[in-house]
Enzyme design. Structure first.
Site, PDB file in Angstrom:
ATOM      1  N   GLU A 198      -9.853  -5.535  -1.449  1.00 35.14           N
ATOM      2  CA  GLU A 198     -10.713  -4.761  -2.384  1.00 35.14           C
ATOM      3  C   GLU A 198     -11.915  -5.598  -2.797  1.00 35.14           C
ATOM      4  O   GLU A 198     -12.977  -4.996  -3.019  1.00 35.14           O
ATOM      5  CB  GLU A 198      -9.892  -4.342  -3.606  1.00 35.14           C
ATOM      6  CG  GLU A 198      -8.764  -3.379  -3.308  1.00 35.14           C
ATOM      7  CD  GLU A 198      -7.609  -4.017  -2.536  1.00 35.14           C
ATOM      8  OE1 GLU A 198      -7.353  -5.225  -2.736  1.00 35.14           O
ATOM      9  OE2 GLU A 198      -6.997  -3.312  -1.721  1.00 35.14           O
ATOM     10  N   ASP A 253      -0.223  -0.381  -1.983  1.00 28.99           N
ATOM     11  CA  ASP A 253       1.041  -0.653  -2.672  1.00 28.99           C
ATOM     12  C   ASP A 253       1.377   0.537  -3.553  1.00 28.99           C
ATOM     13  O   ASP A 253       0.720   0.784  -4.562  1.00 28.99           O
ATOM     14  CB  ASP A 253       0.907  -1.911  -3.532  1.00 28.99           C
ATOM     15  CG  ASP A 253       0.580  -3.146  -2.694  1.00 28.99           C
ATOM     16  OD1 ASP A 253       0.678  -3.064  -1.455  1.00 28.99           O
ATOM     17  OD2 ASP A 253       0.230  -4.180  -3.279  1.00 28.99           O
ATOM     18  N   ASP A 304      -5.203  -7.030   4.434  1.00 34.77           N
ATOM     19  CA  ASP A 304      -4.741  -6.779   3.056  1.00 34.77           C
ATOM     20  C   ASP A 304      -5.624  -7.512   2.047  1.00 34.77           C
ATOM     21  O   ASP A 304      -6.451  -8.346   2.406  1.00 34.77           O
ATOM     22  CB  ASP A 304      -3.292  -7.254   2.931  1.00 34.77           C
ATOM     23  CG  ASP A 304      -2.617  -6.707   1.675  1.00 34.77           C
ATOM     24  OD1 ASP A 304      -3.153  -5.769   1.051  1.00 34.77           O
ATOM     25  OD2 ASP A 304      -1.548  -7.235   1.322  1.00 34.77           O
TER      26      ASP A 304
END
Lengths: 687, 687
Positions: A311, A421, A308
């Site tokens: 990015e 998300d 997670d």
């Protein structure tokens, strides 16, 4: 495969992304199909042109009418106005009389204006002209997809147990809480395969640590859960906490494994642990180092992970906070005007994930210093690659579950994705439906959304409807955010109804797994738009029905307070109306438009002519399912066969040809081969 | 009207809102229908129960499945997760075998949990138990609406020219820019009735001023535009700029017309002008003062206004900025942790429209000191009431255009509403469609959304589709925000197509105006859900088709890349497929489900049996339209009549009975009465 032609055009000095594994693609001379403009490529869209692709992005199956960007973005509030999501997937197909596919292998920011600025024009605009451009011509979009998928290599294959129902929340904070969740599932008789550990299992959000107070004797606890048939899936975040004597931090520093800033110092950002350094996943040595860190958890019995914040998400940098604070101090006590006020406000409101951070981060790509901003879309990909490559060494004989939030094409070989998300919005359920084929086009086969929605509060109806769709997605995980209502099945009034759809999932596992493996091993899609199989002009209009595998079409209900919906059948089909996994009615339905009833207690599935849906037994978890107890519903026309893929569900590198059992019906009688316990519903009244 | 029974229940010490004008409602003793709980009322919803109403709020026509709040909110990013919009309309109907309506006349915050916490339960929860509760029983939802509307008084009636096409942008900043917009419309031959002046026409955002540099000789300019057939509609904001020697500010201060704070000083907030005081619209003297200030613009030839920022929106208060800044200073130079960081960030990110501001504001309700928070929902209402009451004195012989952003039931007698700042999202087009009947239920008849969308960038397709729906809404205004692409019709590729739908609007004006006036003067609805007219169980499922007036049903297309849609006909209808205002085909269509083609060049309208659609000529503006050139399309079954309402479009207090012309067909031949130029298409082949 039918004839396709792939051409490669090299512009400027591309950065190698390793997205394409087939290095033998022919170099093109004259650019075909696209028109090169100043720093862009254009194409005139005809009225009937449909554009498919772009993987994890917004809006419809047909991408016309908006401008999209590839720039991996940490933003759960993805309204219609957004242009990027967590993934960056630069492959699309222009579908018209002579269709063609385009892949821009470019790791920086790039926009795809598909009739936004000018309703009739496609404009591809990378920030710099350094990339490999691939153009694939073929007879149909599906043939083009297959050629592209072959070019980028076989997609990731998870263990079979990863097709079970998975439960998550940010976060189950203690082993006691996890135990209670497991107990609630067992007490209610609800099947389940995994429970997720979000960031709070770690000691102050430090990767490759376990909070020993909250999760004492972790290894024993992992085993305890496994004995209940439940695997624990911990999260791994990209950022490594800055903390003296923390092993991962110290090792990374010592070995120069972290991203540096413009001045050559280690770059400092802040995420959940507070200040962090970011591993330089674009460096092969760092990848190997970080990947092998997963052994800490593998050695405690863990068999799956989700990567997670890769990015990477950056809440702030100390520099940005200091600048915003200094600006406040400058104006303190002044009679500020509106412009100054908004300047101050926005310096805090917009402090997360700033481009400026990415422009101040540098990678060592095995000897070449590269600014992060220019390769932003490769970061999550290479974090997941680090893990995937390590698992081949650390666990060579088993498949390890692995999926990521950020991604780029190429990562599909190392792990799956969840769609990041999302929100508990009906529109995000619909987005989930429309996104699945696009993901498959780009190689992402093991994929799914947070069922019920992550941010914001769900409702019982939304969760139920999302589950009725989610039972068809390879990754089926109910996950929600810390500040939202509890979203486990037993926290709603009609738990039994939610339970029966989870049971339905288990009945579907043999078919889904079989179709997943066949599609993955032959570079095919699991989820297809109707128009990929039917040469029927109306099919390009249908964005809320999907073909799932070779046998079935689904038509989910995705609107509040609806007890039915319209369905378009491109040919006669067998309408199977499930009230539960074991209780259903069948009815032949004619080609054309229909309105069908489908309340929360009914799940419509449509079987294509000469195809079979295979159902398994409902079981407590995937491994507990008796694979000999299969049941087929076939829609017989003039032949009817099904190739059932089965394997042990855990051995890496399975071979298609070794794992197929052929099941078929003749027009005289049913002839199950090899498998004894197949029961077939035969309907032959179709025209 | 059929039999309805209205009961009033008084709890605690209600604050008078003047929402209800009928003071003779019977006081109930035993509470009927609802069950009183602790600080709330509950009702068990049956599976088939539909809940209608709540005016300007989110989600569907059927409000089941979410929790709503009435608390006027300045928030354009109204995703599915939001609970309030700009209006606060506490009326809804529980529709089942024995339907009933509920109006909670409560000006504070109140929630309506309609199957959110518990899928089967309705929970009404006001913050305090001080209100009048009205319960209306009747045979049908429509009868209950009519009884409620009679209770709250006749809705606002705008001038007829306000039914023309209206163009707006935040902002046309100079008279030169307005001239250019007007010229572009004229050059392209696009009909138009008004151009809006957003905040930049004022001298530094001061109400009742004109920026003489940007708009020199304003009065002459107003006249110049009027000679082109265009009326200018300026905005009025709630906050009054704090500036010495500014007349409105000085007068307000001197006369104690401003809201005070908890310590009794004049309350200071900040909006567009920077620091402002808020007029105390809940005080009758202040209302009269502020209302008469509009004379400044009326006297310059202005005939219409829009009242904005009247929730009231508050960007910040000097106190809140100082507190946030002090917190920054406290932590400056510290090695802050994540919690401290988010604390600082949120103190700026969430600084707008804080509850704390509303709790520090006080009204003088004609002698009674009341905290703003407790009467928050009355503020925009009373700003608009101030103007509406003043216009009766200042312009007694004409109607003045007036509509507001914030509202409460009661305001419907003084002005219309636009649905506030929306976004250029397809989902907001659908929200606009679904909201229209709810608004009508609550008395808001002159209403519409920002066509094309306010915030975010529109697309040509979205604007065109929104216009195809907007041609049916009384307020038809294209409006967008400062930071978005230009949204005037001539800024897109197919201007001619946008133009033809604007022309279509003008063709519809005679019918729309007639239906608007008949519905308004008889407390009926202009927009009805199908289930309000048809006792057909499927109709409660239809949320994307509406009855508009007595003659027609519409079925807008509200999805991207769609060239058609499904339509449900609750009875046989005449399908009129408009390619333009003057070019269309007609086809009889049977009761039931249909798929119809409807690309951007086609607008489907369905005429009900024994009804007529009246079309007028296309004209440059409403007043230029020759009202004798009417054309009717009738769908004859066994009789076919239409009562056409016509008046001069400007005289206040029109009377229904004086303004009706009856048009009818017999089964033998067409007999237009009174009007000579009616041409009738007669279709009598229906079963």
């Amino acid at each position: 495969m039918k004839q396709t032609t792939s051409m490669k055009y090299t512009y400027g000095t591309p950065i190698e992304t390793d997205a394409v594994v087939d290095k033998g693609i022919q170099q093109g001379k004259e650019l075909i199909r696209l028109v090169e403009g100043e720093g862009c490529f254009t194409y005139t869209l005809k009225p009937e042109t449909v554009v498919y692709g772009l993987g994890e992005n917004l809006r419809g199956i047909n991408k016309r009418g908006w401008i999209y960007e590839s720039f991996c973005a940490d933003d759960c509030v993805h309204t219609e106005a957004k242009r990027s999501l967590y993934g960056a997937h630069n492959f699309f197909i222009v579908a018209e009389d002579k269709p063609f596919g385009v892949f821009v292998d470019y790791p920086g920011r790039i926009s795809f204006d598909i009739g936004y600025s000018n309703i009739d024009e496609l404009i591809i605009k990378p920030e710099t002209m350094d990339f490999n451009l691939y153009i694939i011509e073929g007879e149909t979009p599906l043939e083009i997809v297959k050629a592209f998928r072959q070019m980028i290599g076989t997609s990731y294959i998870p263990p079979k147990w990863a097709f079970g129902y998975q439960q998550s929340r940010w976060s189950y904070k203690t082993s006691e809480e996890v135990r209670q969740v497991a107990k609630n599932f067992k007490d209610n008789g609800i099947p389940i395969d995994t429970i997720y550990l979000d960031i709070d299992y770690m000691e102050r959000f430090k990767d490759f640590t376990v909070d020993e107070t909250a999760f004492p004797n972790f290894e024993a606890f992992v085993q305890e859960m496994k004995e209940m048939g439940i695997r624990l899936i911990p999260i791994i975040d990209a950022g490594v906490k800055v903390e003296e004597d923390y092993e991962t931090y110290e090792e990374g520093l010592k070995e120069n494994c972290f991203v540096t800033d413009g001045e050559g110092n280690v770059f400092e950002g802040a995420v959940w642990p507070g200040k962090v350094h970011f591993p330089d996943f674009l460096n092969s040595k760092t990848r190997r180092w970080f990947g092998h860190k997963y052994a800490f958890l593998l050695d405690k019995g863990i068999e799956g992970f989700w990567n997670d914040m890769n990015e990477p998400a950056i809440f702030y940098t100390p520099k940005a906070v200091e600048a915003a604070m200094a600006n406040v101090e400058k104006h303190r006590g002044e009679n500020i005007d509106l412009g100054t006020f908004f300047g101050i406000k926005d310096s805090f409101s917009n402090i997360m994930n700033q481009e400026a951070y990415y422009k101040d981060m540098y990678h060592d790509m095995d000897g070449v210093r590269v600014c992060h901003y220019d390769v932003h879309n490769l970061y999550g990909y290479n974090m997941t690659r680090a893990a995937g490559e390590a698992f081949k060494e650390l666990r060579p004989n088993t498949r390890t579950l692995l999926f990521s939030r950020a991604s780029y094409i190429g990562m599909h070989r190392y792990g799956g994705i969840w769609t990041g998300d999302n929100c508990s919005w009906w529109s995000h359920l619909l987005l989930n439906i429309k996104m699945m084929p696009s993901l498959n086009m780009c190689g992402f086969m093991y994929a799914g959304a947070d069922v019920g929605g992550f941010s914001d509060n769900t409702t019982e109806e939304l969760l139920t409807r999302w589950l009725q769709f989610g039972v068809f997605t390879p990754l089926l995980r109910n996950h929600t955010a810390a500040y939202t209502r509890f979203q486990e099945p037993y926290n709603f009034k009609y738990t039994e109804r939610i339970k029966k759809w989870i049971e339905m999932r288990y009945a579907l596992v043999p078919y889904l797994y079989s179709e997943y493996m066949k599609a993955t091993l032959s570079n095919d899609m699991l989820f297809k738009p109707l128009a990929f199989e039917y040469n029927d002009p109306h099919c390009t209009q249908v964005e809320d029905q999907l073909l799932v595998g070779e046998s079935i079409m689904i038509a989910p209900v995705y609107e509040q307070n609806k007890t039915g919906r319209y369905v378009y059948l491109p040919e006669n089909m067998l309408y199977v109306n499930f009230e539960s996994a074991t209780n259903y009615t069948v009815e032949e339905m004619k080609k054309g438009h229909h309105y069908i009833e489908a309340d929360l207690d009914h799940l419509p599935v449509f079987i294509r002519p000469n195809h079979m849906l295979i159902l398994g037994e409902v079981a407590a978890n995937v491994e507990a399912q008796d694979s000999s107890k299969l049941h087929a519903i076939g829609y017989y026309k003039d032949h009817c066969a099904y190739k059932l893929y089965e394997d042990d569900g855990i051995t890496p590198k399975p071979k298609l040809e070794d794992s197929i059992t052929e099941i078929y019906m003749s027009d005289i009688n049913v002839k199950p081969e090899k498998l004894e316990k197949i029961e077939v519903y035969k309907i032959s009244s179709c025209e």
